[in-house]
Design a protein around this motif. Sequence first.
Motif, PDB file in Angstrom:
ATOM      1  N   PRO A 142       0.831  -1.207   0.000  1.00 21.94           N
ATOM      2  CA  PRO A 142       0.000   0.000   0.000  1.00 21.94           C
ATOM      3  C   PRO A 142       0.868   1.259   0.000  1.00 21.94           C
ATOM      4  CG  PRO A 142      -0.766  -1.572   1.649  1.00 21.94           C
ATOM      5  CD  PRO A 142       0.543  -2.088   1.149  1.00 21.94           C
ATOM      6  N   VAL A 143       0.353   2.297  -0.622  1.00 20.87           N
ATOM      7  CA  VAL A 143       1.089   3.553  -0.768  1.00 20.87           C
ATOM      8  C   VAL A 143       0.344   4.655  -0.031  1.00 20.87           C
ATOM      9  CG1 VAL A 143       1.863   5.307  -2.410  1.00 20.87           C
ATOM     10  CG2 VAL A 143       2.069   2.870  -2.981  1.00 20.87           C
ATOM     11  N   LYS A 144       1.069   5.412   0.774  1.00 24.87           N
ATOM     12  CA  LYS A 144       0.499   6.586   1.444  1.00 24.87           C
ATOM     13  C   LYS A 144       0.852   7.837   0.642  1.00 24.87           C
ATOM     14  CE  LYS A 144       2.204   8.073   5.478  1.00 24.87           C
ATOM     15  NZ  LYS A 144       2.406   8.172   6.942  1.00 24.87           N
ATOM     16  N   VAL A 145      -0.078   8.770   0.591  1.00 26.32           N
ATOM     17  CA  VAL A 145       0.152  10.022  -0.140  1.00 26.32           C
ATOM     18  C   VAL A 145       0.162  11.188   0.838  1.00 26.32           C
ATOM     19  CG1 VAL A 145      -0.618  11.525  -1.998  1.00 26.32           C
ATOM     20  CG2 VAL A 145      -1.068   9.063  -2.131  1.00 26.32           C
ATOM     21  N   PRO A 146       1.326  11.777   1.108  1.00 24.07           N
ATOM     22  CA  PRO A 146       1.366  12.992   1.931  1.00 24.07           C
ATOM     23  C   PRO A 146       1.021  14.205   1.071  1.00 24.07           C
ATOM     24  CG  PRO A 146       3.470  11.767   1.968  1.00 24.07           C
ATOM     25  CD  PRO A 146       2.678  11.285   0.799  1.00 24.07           C
ATOM     26  N   ILE A 147       0.258  15.125   1.655  1.00 26.07           N
ATOM     27  CA  ILE A 147      -0.120  16.331   0.930  1.00 26.07           C
ATOM     28  C   ILE A 147      -0.132  17.496   1.923  1.00 26.07           C
ATOM     29  CG2 ILE A 147      -2.577  15.760   1.239  1.00 26.07           C
ATOM     30  CD1 ILE A 147      -3.135  17.192  -1.403  1.00 26.07           C
ATOM     31  N   THR A 148       0.487  18.594   1.569  1.00 24.76           N
ATOM     32  CA  THR A 148       0.527  19.749   2.470  1.00 24.76           C
ATOM     33  C   THR A 148      -0.874  20.311   2.652  1.00 24.76           C
ATOM     34  OG1 THR A 148       2.770  20.259   1.744  1.00 24.76           O
ATOM     35  CG2 THR A 148       1.570  21.998   2.888  1.00 24.76           C
ATOM     36  N   GLY A 149      -1.235  20.546   3.901  1.00 27.97           N
ATOM     37  CA  GLY A 149      -2.584  20.987   4.212  1.00 27.97           C
ATOM     38  C   GLY A 149      -2.825  22.453   3.887  1.00 27.97           C
ATOM     39  N   PRO A 150      -4.084  22.845   3.795  1.00 29.77           N
ATOM     40  CA  PRO A 150      -4.434  24.206   3.372  1.00 29.77           C
ATOM     41  C   PRO A 150      -4.009  25.276   4.366  1.00 29.77           C
ATOM     42  CG  PRO A 150      -6.382  23.019   4.100  1.00 29.77           C
ATOM     43  CD  PRO A 150      -5.283  22.012   3.996  1.00 29.77           C
ATOM     44  N   TYR A 151      -4.001  24.946   5.655  1.00 33.99           N
ATOM     45  CA  TYR A 151      -3.603  25.957   6.638  1.00 33.99           C
ATOM     46  C   TYR A 151      -2.132  26.323   6.466  1.00 33.99           C
ATOM     47  CZ  TYR A 151      -2.714  28.305  11.055  1.00 33.99           C
ATOM     48  OH  TYR A 151      -2.340  29.225  12.000  1.00 33.99           O
ATOM     49  N   THR A 152      -1.280  25.316   6.269  1.00 37.72           N
ATOM     50  CA  THR A 152       0.141  25.585   6.060  1.00 37.72           C
ATOM     51  C   THR A 152       0.370  26.259   4.715  1.00 37.72           C
ATOM     52  OG1 THR A 152       0.804  23.754   7.492  1.00 37.72           O
ATOM     53  CG2 THR A 152       2.427  24.507   5.879  1.00 37.72           C
ATOM     54  N   LEU A 153      -0.368  25.853   3.684  1.00 34.25           N
ATOM     55  CA  LEU A 153      -0.241  26.496   2.376  1.00 34.25           C
ATOM     56  C   LEU A 153      -0.589  27.980   2.455  1.00 34.25           C
ATOM     57  CD1 LEU A 153      -1.811  23.801  -0.001  1.00 34.25           C
ATOM     58  CD2 LEU A 153       0.594  24.480   0.095  1.00 34.25           C
ATOM     59  N   ALA A 197       2.370  24.059  10.305  1.00 32.06           N
ATOM     60  CA  ALA A 197       2.118  25.425  10.765  1.00 32.06           C
ATOM     61  C   ALA A 197       1.205  25.461  11.979  1.00 32.06           C
ATOM     62  CB  ALA A 197       1.511  26.265   9.638  1.00 32.06           C
ATOM     63  N   LEU A 198       0.399  24.415  12.179  1.00 32.50           N
ATOM     64  CA  LEU A 198      -0.518  24.399  13.315  1.00 32.50           C
ATOM     65  C   LEU A 198       0.238  24.446  14.634  1.00 32.50           C
ATOM     66  CD1 LEU A 198      -3.267  24.117  14.652  1.00 32.50           C
ATOM     67  CD2 LEU A 198      -3.100  21.633  14.321  1.00 32.50           C
ATOM     68  N   ALA A 199       1.373  23.769  14.699  1.00 30.86           N
ATOM     69  CA  ALA A 199       2.123  23.728  15.952  1.00 30.86           C
ATOM     70  C   ALA A 199       2.768  25.070  16.269  1.00 30.86           C
ATOM     71  CB  ALA A 199       3.191  22.644  15.880  1.00 30.86           C
ATOM     72  N   THR A 200       2.994  25.886  15.265  1.00 31.21           N
ATOM     73  CA  THR A 200       3.617  27.193  15.495  1.00 31.21           C
ATOM     74  C   THR A 200       2.579  28.272  15.779  1.00 31.21           C
ATOM     75  OG1 THR A 200       3.625  27.714  13.122  1.00 31.21           O
ATOM     76  CG2 THR A 200       5.550  26.576  14.003  1.00 31.21           C
ATOM     77  N   ILE A 207      -9.764  26.856  12.895  1.00 29.18           N
ATOM     78  CA  ILE A 207      -9.821  26.996  11.440  1.00 29.18           C
ATOM     79  C   ILE A 207      -9.236  25.763  10.755  1.00 29.18           C
ATOM     80  CG2 ILE A 207      -7.612  28.242  11.235  1.00 29.18           C
ATOM     81  CD1 ILE A 207     -10.815  28.716   9.098  1.00 29.18           C
ATOM     82  N   VAL A 208      -8.258  25.115  11.390  1.00 27.27           N
ATOM     83  CA  VAL A 208      -7.723  23.869  10.831  1.00 27.27           C
ATOM     84  C   VAL A 208      -8.810  22.799  10.832  1.00 27.27           C
ATOM     85  CG1 VAL A 208      -6.028  22.017  11.137  1.00 27.27           C
ATOM     86  CG2 VAL A 208      -5.350  24.403  11.487  1.00 27.27           C
ATOM     87  N   GLY A 209      -9.561  22.707  11.915  1.00 21.76           N
ATOM     88  CA  GLY A 209     -10.648  21.740  11.966  1.00 21.76           C
ATOM     89  C   GLY A 209     -11.707  22.008  10.917  1.00 21.76           C
ATOM     90  N   GLU A 210     -12.039  23.282  10.722  1.00 22.39           N
ATOM     91  CA  GLU A 210     -13.032  23.631   9.698  1.00 22.39           C
ATOM     92  C   GLU A 210     -12.509  23.289   8.304  1.00 22.39           C
ATOM     93  OE1 GLU A 210     -15.707  27.497   8.249  1.00 22.39           O
ATOM     94  OE2 GLU A 210     -14.438  27.637  10.044  1.00 22.39           O
TER      95      GLU A 210
END
Length: 358
Positions: A142-153, A197-200, A207-210
């Motif tokens: 199986p292959v996992k796909v990492p993708i940068t989230g919208p909050y960090t973008l 970016a959430l940790a910083t 807003i991350v949850g939304e």
Amino acid sequence: MSTNENKDQFRPNDHDNDHFLLTTVVGSYPKPKWLNRAKELYQDPDHGFDEDDYQEAKDDAARLITDEHERAGLDVVVDGEMRRNEMVEFFAHRIDGYEFNGPVKVWGHNYFDKPSVVSEVEYDESWLVDEYEFTADASDRPVKVPITGPYTLANWSFNEAYDDDDELTLELADLVNEEIEKLVDAGARYIQIDEPALATTPDDHAIVGEALEHIVEDIPEEVRIGLHVCYGDYSRIYPEILEFPVDEFDLELANGDYDQLEVFKDPEFTADLALGVTDVHVAEVESVEQIEQNIQKGLEIVPPEQLVVSPDCGVKLLPREVAYGKMANMVEAARNVEVKLDAGEIDIERETPAPADD
């Protein structure tokens, strides 16, 4: 589908132990030195190394690193992000509305080509489907796909087009949703949203949850959605993150010597925990015995059926032989812990904390 069923779909058919601790990586992996050289040749206008040559080099590197993950024994693999340069820059180049004006200094002597959002962001061509399909074809696992989230973008860009970053985040979340739908159509069943970016800026967890609600809309329940949040003070986002619509939280705890472990013990951790059990900031390979001890720390938070084993974060800055050693020892340690769990040699009785809403 229950969380346990969601994880067990990645259990190998020939898995020998009754217990199953899924092993995977966060995403990035050291690039072969020759791939960096190929990039230099491609960017040199006086050299005849063209687009096809560079594409072949990236394909070769992706096969190589996928095979390296398989040899390490990982249950779920990625290609080490061989085609990506930086986690925001890569996606910004593929989203209409972004432009680049040159690198900015971020710390020390490090520079980041920080993009600007200058007009409404729009989805054009797929960002990751070709990458996923290539990796899935190169591996039987199986292959996992990492993708940068919208909050960090949004947070790691200059916002010159929207009233505030929240509005930009939600617009980008719709684009990420569109990309994940295409990945699911292509066969992907394990998606990891990266939100460092959430940790910083932990006060922005709402807003991350939304944004995550936008992302998972209409995504089938059998598709595993993970959220990776590295470093930071987790007490500022826990237990609020338990409300996020994800199956798994991937957390960096080894680097802090598990000082924050107590944060997640009360209230009850209800999602799956992808526990960082190797420190990506240390260029030494932890022993199998040490990683076993680290894995057992995760059992203080969740039962075995909710535990996933991974490094703290991406390992791209490590020497490649060190990265491989950490992965191989991590898998061996996970299998050893499974054997001990099967034999009843590990006490997994935990005090049952109150649910988060009590």
